[in-house]
Design an enzyme around this catalytic site. Structure first.
Site, PDB file in Angstrom:
ATOM      1  N   LYS A 203       0.860  -1.185   0.000  1.00 33.00           N
ATOM      2  CA  LYS A 203       0.000   0.000   0.000  1.00 33.00           C
ATOM      3  C   LYS A 203       0.892   1.228   0.000  1.00 33.00           C
ATOM      4  O   LYS A 203       1.815   1.328   0.823  1.00 33.00           O
ATOM      5  CB  LYS A 203      -0.878  -0.001   1.247  1.00 33.00           C
ATOM      6  CG  LYS A 203      -1.677   1.278   1.430  1.00 33.00           C
ATOM      7  CD  LYS A 203      -2.656   1.155   2.576  1.00 33.00           C
ATOM      8  CE  LYS A 203      -3.407   2.458   2.764  1.00 33.00           C
ATOM      9  NZ  LYS A 203      -4.508   2.335   3.715  1.00 33.00           N
TER      10      LYS A 203
HETATM   11  C1  5RP Z   1      -1.984   4.735   7.296  1.00 34.85           C
HETATM   12  C2  5RP Z   1      -2.913   3.783   6.622  1.00 34.85           C
HETATM   13  C3  5RP Z   1      -4.315   4.128   6.629  1.00 34.85           C
HETATM   14  O1  5RP Z   1      -5.121   2.993   6.574  1.00 34.85           O
HETATM   15  C4  5RP Z   1      -4.589   4.914   5.427  1.00 34.85           C
HETATM   16  O2  5RP Z   1      -3.758   5.998   5.316  1.00 34.85           O
HETATM   17  C5  5RP Z   1      -5.997   5.305   5.442  1.00 34.85           C
HETATM   18  O3  5RP Z   1      -6.394   5.627   4.230  1.00 34.85           O
HETATM   19  P1  5RP Z   1      -6.566   7.151   3.782  1.00 34.85           P
HETATM   20  O4  5RP Z   1      -5.204   7.765   3.715  1.00 34.85           O
HETATM   21  O5  5RP Z   1      -7.200   6.949   2.442  1.00 34.85           O
HETATM   22  O6  5RP Z   1      -7.479   7.835   4.767  1.00 34.85           O
HETATM   23  O7  5RP Z   1      -2.562   2.799   6.086  1.00 34.85           O
HETATM   24  O8  5RP Z   1      -0.728   4.242   7.274  1.00 34.85           O
END
Ligand code: 5RP
Length: 293
Positions: A203
């Protein structure tokens, strides 16, 4: 055998017919074990893509706009998500056990936003609890380039080793600390590094030249949404990401802080799974939004 007598005689052996060729469409995992492939298939559809809904923010940020009442906000969104990314505490208390969605279980214990340097996390949830929670993958936060880099990479290795043992994939999450640059060069390094350390899915954030990052990463990449931006821009970012090689999104605030979260998640679905153009998806979003009100 109890039915030794009177059984219908077996005769259909398909002599001369080759066993069917099995194709596994999740990038980089054609040789993974059967259980591992099964869990990856809970997350990714036959198109190799996924829509993860991230609502794990509370574990470092406390109660955040749009996520104050997970028990009220998340269940209506379930039909439009493929995978739920959350902590065990949130899942157990807010999501009914019969949800039938993939789960990306937030497993690391990280420090809160009150700390100047948040990069010194550690393992939190153990693999037995991840399996008890029916986790499709274990999410592990990694701080490449930060003071706690080595600790977080050791934690990643710990989960990869455990995951390989039991067939549970690891989602390596590229964390961007306050001081870290958000450049193509940085994300390119961090995503590749996590994949080579054994993370099964990565991710990261969307950035310029994203197609170079997805090309150089041997496993699927999903993008975080980041801070809330206008709905039309978030849809355009999702569109660019999947058209530049991402396997989907793992978005939180851009769904949960949208004027209408369910319409937004449906619109993201159009972009990720139906290859809709962002303008088309935004138009649908506006129509669905009016319906919900
Ligand atoms: C932080 C994460 C969070 O789950 C993620 O950032 C959440 O998603 P968004 O940025 O779209 O609110 O992995 O490390």
């Amino acid at each position: 055998m109890a039915d030794k007598d009177g059984n219908v005689l077996a005769k259909d052996y398909g002599i001369g017919i080759e066993p069917p060729q099995r194709i596994f469409s999740v990038k980089g995992h054609q040789c993974a074990g059967w259980g591992m492939q099964g869990r990856l298939s809970q997350i990714f559809g036959d198109d190799g893509r996924t829509i993860m809904l991230a609502f794990d923010h509370g574990y470092i940020m406390g109660s955040t706009a749009g996520l104050e009442r997970l028990d009220l906000v998340i269940p209506p969104l379930l039909p439009y998500a493929d995978c739920l990314m959350a902590t065990r505490g949130a899942l157990r208390t807010c999501i009914p056990g019969n949800h039938r969605k993939a789960v990306a279980l937030r497993c690391t214990a990280d420090t809160s936003v009150l700390k100047d340097d948040m990069s010194f996390g550690s393992a939190g949830v153990d693999i037995e609890d991840a399996i008890r929670m029916n986790a499709s993958c274990m999410a592990v936060q990694c701080f490449v380039g930060a003071a706690g880099e080595l600790d977080s990479l050791k934690t990643l290795s710990y989960y990869v080793n455990q995951g390989e043992k039991y067939g549970v994939p690891v989602l390596g999450v590229v964390a961007v600390g306050k001081e870290m640059e958000r450049t193509t060069r940085y994300f390119s390094l961090a995503t590749r590094l996590l994949a080579e350390q054994g993370a099964h899915i990565i991710k990261t954030y969307y950035c310029d030249n994203f197609e170079q990052i997805t090309a150089a990463c041997p496993v699927p990449i999903v993008i975080a949404g980041g801070k809330k931006i206008p709905e039309s821009e978030a849809l355009a970012m999702a569109y660019r990401a999947v058209n530049e090689g991402a396997a989907g999104v793992d978005m939180g605030r851009n769904v949960l802080q949208a004027a209408c979260p369910s319409a937004m998640l449906r619109a993201i679905r159009m972009v990720v799974h139906e290859n809709a153009k962002p303008e088309e998806a935004y138009h649908a979003y506006e129509l669905w939004r009016k319906d919900v009100k």
